[in-house]
Write a protein that holds these residues in place. Structure first.
Motif: not given
Length: 171
Positions: A19, A24, A27, A38-39, A72
């Motif tokens: 990642c 950002e 993500l 994803i995050l 993240l």
């Protein structure tokens, strides 16, 4: 069972490193399946693992919002903060815990009963399921996913003990 937790933690760390190469925006981009991004999916994996372990220990469940952990770095910090407690529980697991019962009250008032063994295995499978979703999303954005391979991670204590020796089976 402990090996599969260790496997999940290794793969999770690989995904965190993966990642680092995304923005950002990438993500947090809304995607089909998982928790939508994803995050958020990584946050969800961590949340579910810690929540179930805390419930088994008779402690309060985690009730934080992803909105408070939408970077993240924040998700990694959360994983790090929860990991010691989860790892301690996993490392203390023994066969006597397998058939212990948990009576879980659902939001609608119904009570579900599960063995601790079921819950621990559900927690393991839950992460593996979501890692599969991350792998699909990786391919959708043209990137190779993290390897889901269990072998070649050095997880077996027998392999670690024989590291000085040699293997008769070559593959």
């Amino acid at each position: 069972m402990q090996l599969f937790f260790k496997y999940n933690w290794m793969v999770r760390e690989d995904w965190f490193r993966w990642c680092e190469e995304l923005s950002e925006e990438e993500l947090l981009q809304n995607r089909t399946g998982g928790m939508g991004s994803i995050l958020h999916t990584l946050f969800h994996i961590i949340d579910v693992e810690w929540s179930w372990i805390r419930i088994l220990q008779g402690k309060t469940d985690f009730q934080e919002s992803f909105d408070d952990y939408n970077s993240l770095e924040k998700v990694r910090q959360l994983a790090s903060a929860f990991h010691a407690e989860v790892e301690s529980f996993v490392n203390q697991w023994d066969d006597s815990m397998e058939e212990r019962l948990l009576h879980n009250t659902l939001e609608d008032g119904r009570i579900e009963t599960h063995t601790w063994g079921e819950i621990v295995r559900h927690t393991i499978a839950h992460e593996i399921h979501h890692i599969g979703q991350l792998s699909i999303w990786a391919r959708e954005i043209g990137r190779a996913p993290v390897s889901a391979n269990f072998i070649r991670r050095g997880l077996s204590s027998a392999l670690q003990a024989s590291a000085d020796g040699h293997s008769e089976l070559k593959r």
